[in-house]
Design a protein around this motif. Structure first.
Motif, PDB file in Angstrom:
ATOM      1  N   VAL A  10      29.194  97.149  68.453  1.00  0.00           N
ATOM      2  CA  VAL A  10      28.369  95.960  68.972  1.00  0.00           C
ATOM      3  C   VAL A  10      27.934  95.043  68.030  1.00  0.00           C
ATOM      4  CG1 VAL A  10      27.004  97.471  70.452  1.00  0.00           C
ATOM      5  CG2 VAL A  10      26.349  97.056  68.247  1.00  0.00           C
ATOM      6  N   ALA A  11      27.911  93.655  68.253  1.00  0.00           N
ATOM      7  CA  ALA A  11      27.591  92.799  67.863  1.00  0.00           C
ATOM      8  C   ALA A  11      25.952  92.477  68.074  1.00  0.00           C
ATOM      9  CB  ALA A  11      28.322  91.506  67.856  1.00  0.00           C
ATOM     10  N   ILE A  18      21.492  92.790  71.230  1.00  0.00           N
ATOM     11  CA  ILE A  18      22.753  92.502  71.394  1.00  0.00           C
ATOM     12  C   ILE A  18      23.068  91.392  72.599  1.00  0.00           C
ATOM     13  CG2 ILE A  18      23.386  94.864  70.738  1.00  0.00           C
ATOM     14  CD1 ILE A  18      23.794  95.487  73.969  1.00  0.00           C
ATOM     15  N   ASP A  19      22.023  90.552  72.835  1.00  0.00           N
ATOM     16  CA  ASP A  19      22.196  89.394  73.662  1.00  0.00           C
ATOM     17  C   ASP A  19      20.781  88.696  73.818  1.00  0.00           C
ATOM     18  OD1 ASP A  19      23.140  87.228  75.508  1.00  0.00           O
ATOM     19  OD2 ASP A  19      23.412  88.899  77.102  1.00  0.00           O
ATOM     20  N   ARG A  23      20.436  86.956  78.857  1.00  0.00           N
ATOM     21  CA  ARG A  23      21.339  87.773  79.401  1.00  0.00           C
ATOM     22  C   ARG A  23      22.541  87.058  79.707  1.00  0.00           C
ATOM     23  NH1 ARG A  23      19.651  93.381  79.934  1.00  0.00           N
ATOM     24  NH2 ARG A  23      17.579  93.482  79.079  1.00  0.00           N
ATOM     25  N   GLY A  50      29.769  99.175  80.454  1.00  0.00           N
ATOM     26  CA  GLY A  50      28.698  99.415  81.479  1.00  0.00           C
ATOM     27  C   GLY A  50      28.602  98.469  82.758  1.00  0.00           C
ATOM     28  N   VAL A  87      29.862 102.022  86.778  1.00  0.00           N
ATOM     29  CA  VAL A  87      29.205 101.197  87.829  1.00  0.00           C
ATOM     30  C   VAL A  87      28.739 101.842  88.995  1.00  0.00           C
ATOM     31  CG1 VAL A  87      30.854  99.893  88.627  1.00  0.00           C
ATOM     32  CG2 VAL A  87      28.565  99.048  88.695  1.00  0.00           C
ATOM     33  N   THR A 111      29.923 105.644  91.947  1.00  0.00           N
ATOM     34  CA  THR A 111      29.237 106.907  92.778  1.00  0.00           C
ATOM     35  C   THR A 111      29.557 106.601  94.227  1.00  0.00           C
ATOM     36  OG1 THR A 111      27.360 105.414  93.234  1.00  0.00           O
ATOM     37  CG2 THR A 111      27.382 106.532  91.174  1.00  0.00           C
ATOM     38  N   ARG A 137      24.403 109.157  89.870  1.00  0.00           N
ATOM     39  CA  ARG A 137      25.056 108.546  88.626  1.00  0.00           C
ATOM     40  C   ARG A 137      26.526 109.153  88.295  1.00  0.00           C
ATOM     41  NH1 ARG A 137      22.432 104.770  87.001  1.00  0.00           N
ATOM     42  NH2 ARG A 137      22.645 105.052  84.784  1.00  0.00           N
ATOM     43  N   VAL A 138      27.236 108.447  87.438  1.00  0.00           N
ATOM     44  CA  VAL A 138      28.372 108.946  87.021  1.00  0.00           C
ATOM     45  C   VAL A 138      28.143 109.854  85.811  1.00  0.00           C
ATOM     46  CG1 VAL A 138      30.685 108.380  85.927  1.00  0.00           C
ATOM     47  CG2 VAL A 138      29.877 106.931  87.816  1.00  0.00           C
ATOM     48  N   GLU A 158      31.978  99.295  74.461  1.00  0.00           N
ATOM     49  CA  GLU A 158      31.309  98.021  73.816  1.00  0.00           C
ATOM     50  C   GLU A 158      30.104  97.518  74.577  1.00  0.00           C
ATOM     51  OE1 GLU A 158      34.154  94.782  73.935  1.00  0.00           O
ATOM     52  OE2 GLU A 158      35.679  95.800  73.006  1.00  0.00           O
ATOM     53  N   ASP A 195      19.029 100.691  74.814  1.00  0.00           N
ATOM     54  CA  ASP A 195      17.724 100.620  75.923  1.00  0.00           C
ATOM     55  C   ASP A 195      17.483 101.779  76.704  1.00  0.00           C
ATOM     56  OD1 ASP A 195      17.400  98.075  74.988  1.00  0.00           O
ATOM     57  OD2 ASP A 195      18.957  97.238  76.145  1.00  0.00           O
TER      58      ASP A 195
HETATM   59  N1  LIG Z   1      26.821  92.004  71.708  1.00  0.00           N
HETATM   60  C1  LIG Z   1      27.604  92.910  72.135  1.00  0.00           C
HETATM   61  O1  LIG Z   1      28.316  93.674  71.358  1.00  0.00           O
HETATM   62  C2  LIG Z   1      27.568  93.486  73.555  1.00  0.00           C
HETATM   63  C3  LIG Z   1      28.448  93.937  74.249  1.00  0.00           C
HETATM   64  C4  LIG Z   1      28.468  94.293  75.615  1.00  0.00           C
HETATM   65  C5  LIG Z   1      27.075  93.945  76.122  1.00  0.00           C
HETATM   66  N2  LIG Z   1      26.318  93.204  75.655  1.00  0.00           N
HETATM   67  C6  LIG Z   1      25.132  92.718  76.602  1.00  0.00           C
HETATM   68  O2  LIG Z   1      24.481  93.985  77.034  1.00  0.00           O
HETATM   69  C7  LIG Z   1      23.862  93.138  78.037  1.00  0.00           C
HETATM   70  C8  LIG Z   1      24.085  94.308  79.286  1.00  0.00           C
HETATM   71  O3  LIG Z   1      23.309  95.383  78.855  1.00  0.00           O
HETATM   72  P1  LIG Z   1      22.507  96.377  80.169  1.00  0.00           P
HETATM   73  O4  LIG Z   1      21.839  97.458  79.344  1.00  0.00           O
HETATM   74  O5  LIG Z   1      21.641  95.440  80.902  1.00  0.00           O
HETATM   75  O6  LIG Z   1      23.758  97.059  81.100  1.00  0.00           O
HETATM   76  P2  LIG Z   1      25.221  97.839  80.747  1.00  0.00           P
HETATM   77  O7  LIG Z   1      24.676  98.917  79.673  1.00  0.00           O
HETATM   78  O8  LIG Z   1      26.104  96.775  80.525  1.00  0.00           O
HETATM   79  O9  LIG Z   1      25.299  98.294  82.196  1.00  0.00           O
HETATM   80  C9  LIG Z   1      24.066  99.303  82.707  1.00  0.00           C
HETATM   81  C10 LIG Z   1      24.541  99.546  84.155  1.00  0.00           C
HETATM   82  O10 LIG Z   1      25.458 100.335  84.217  1.00  0.00           O
HETATM   83  C11 LIG Z   1      25.503 101.503  85.224  1.00  0.00           C
HETATM   84  N3  LIG Z   1      25.459 102.712  84.497  1.00  0.00           N
HETATM   85  C12 LIG Z   1      25.345 103.024  83.599  1.00  0.00           C
HETATM   86  N4  LIG Z   1      25.375 104.262  83.080  1.00  0.00           N
HETATM   87  C13 LIG Z   1      25.833 104.589  84.463  1.00  0.00           C
HETATM   88  C14 LIG Z   1      26.100 106.012  84.985  1.00  0.00           C
HETATM   89  N5  LIG Z   1      26.028 107.003  84.113  1.00  0.00           N
HETATM   90  N6  LIG Z   1      26.383 106.082  86.266  1.00  0.00           N
HETATM   91  C15 LIG Z   1      26.360 104.984  87.303  1.00  0.00           C
HETATM   92  N7  LIG Z   1      26.177 103.659  86.642  1.00  0.00           N
HETATM   93  C16 LIG Z   1      25.824 103.938  85.366  1.00  0.00           C
HETATM   94  C17 LIG Z   1      24.127 101.200  85.879  1.00  0.00           C
HETATM   95  O11 LIG Z   1      23.987 100.155  86.986  1.00  0.00           O
HETATM   96  P3  LIG Z   1      22.938 100.439  88.140  1.00  0.00           P
HETATM   97  O12 LIG Z   1      21.891  99.697  87.448  1.00  0.00           O
HETATM   98  O13 LIG Z   1      23.610  99.421  89.199  1.00  0.00           O
HETATM   99  O14 LIG Z   1      22.996 101.866  88.510  1.00  0.00           O
HETATM  100  C18 LIG Z   1      23.326 100.513  84.685  1.00  0.00           C
HETATM  101  O15 LIG Z   1      22.033  99.636  85.028  1.00  0.00           O
HETATM  102  C19 LIG Z   1      24.293  91.874  78.469  1.00  0.00           C
HETATM  103  O16 LIG Z   1      23.282  90.851  78.120  1.00  0.00           O
HETATM  104  C20 LIG Z   1      25.577  91.932  77.628  1.00  0.00           C
HETATM  105  O17 LIG Z   1      25.898  90.368  77.287  1.00  0.00           O
HETATM  106  C21 LIG Z   1      26.283  92.874  74.343  1.00  0.00           C
END
Ligand SMILES: NC(=O)c1ccc[n+]([C@@H]2O[C@H](COP(=O)([O-])OP(=O)(O)OC[C@H]3O[C@@H](n4cnc5c(N)ncnc54)[C@H](OP(=O)(O)O)[C@@H]3O)[C@@H](O)[C@H]2O)c1
Length: 233
Positions: A10-11, A18-19, A23, A50, A87, A111, A137-138, A158, A195
């Protein structure tokens, strides 16, 4: 359980974000770090994100440097690593970069909440879809077994923060790289490296620092940790 070696990269800002709270996939990485991440991608068999990152940003996840892609081909590997999305409802944009950018194998683990019609659309676009037996869930452990069966030995995860927390909670991370940028985003709702509900102190993963590298002139720091498996704790 046979599973790939799992690397998280991650960055992050100095306050662990990480953002930004907006977002929208803010750029945190530097030019030097982007080259490092490209090399890291070129070294793995698959790259995973994710659901939120997948649906909102449709990342390319391909290797940018043509020389690195050529080297992969010379080693008998596909030009790009497999791209993997996890997802619960796989309503991703079929014209987005996750689906379009390649050449690369694209896999979605989802799913039963994804409609059969959408699964057909994804498959027509060349995406392999794996629907979990459970409804909500997966199962990430089962997913890793499937990826191992498909030949994935090194998997790069990532982000984002929700899926990363799940990988850590399940003890499925072997190595963590953090590019720490000299920036501060703040914001209680901005995503972090892990998170979800968080860990109790006695259940929090323990990491072993293996290297610290300073990137000048931008002032970033690359931190590398190993995460001992539960059996070696
Ligand atoms: N700086 C970096 O290196 C970096 C890299 C990547 C992303 N990011 C940032 O991270 C943020 C997104 O993070 P996030 O926490 O909101 O989301 P995320 O981790 O990208 O995705 C989470 C979503 O994935 C689905 N998911 C996760 N585990 C699952 C499982 N076991 N089975 C089914 N679905 C699953 C769920 O969707 P549902 O809620 O629909 O169930 C969950 O809400 C963005 O702002 C992005 O820019 C930063």
């Amino acid at each position: 359980m046979l599973r790939p070696y799992v690397l998280v990269n991650v960055a992050m800002t100095v306050d662990g974000k990480i953002d930004s709270a907006a977002r929208r996939g803010a750029t945190i990485s530097s030019a030097t770090d982007k080259r490092r991440v490209d090399e890291l991608r070129a070294s793995v068999d698959a790259v995973l994100v994710g659901g939120k990152t997948l649906l909102n940003e449709s990342p390319k996840l391909t290797v940018r440097n043509p020389a690195l892609r050529r080297e992969r081909l010379e080693r008998g590997l596909p030009e790009n690593p497999m791209k993997v999305g996890v997802v619960s409802v796989a309503n991703l944009d079929l014209d987005g970069d996750f689906v379009r950018a390649g050449p690369a194998e694209r896999l979605i683990f989802t799913t039963r909440r994804t409609s059969p019609e959408q699964i057909v659309r994804l498959e027509k676009a060349g995406v392999q879809v794996f629907v979990s037996r459970g409804s909500e869930r997966v199962d990430l452990g089962e997913m890793l077994e499937t990826l191992h069966r498909l030949g994935v030995r090194r998997l790069l995860v990532e982000g984002g923060g929700t899926i990363l927390a799940e990988f850590f909670r399940l003890g499925l991370v072997d190595e963590l790289s953090i590019y720490l940028a000299p920036r501060l985003f703040g914001g209680a709702t901005a995503p972090t490296l892990a998170d979800g509900p968080g860990f109790l102190p006695n259940q929090a993963p323990r990491l072993t620092l293996v290297s610290v590298e300073r990137f000048d002139p931008e002032g970033g720091i690359l931190l590398r940790y190993l995460i001992p498996s539960p059996s070696t704790l």
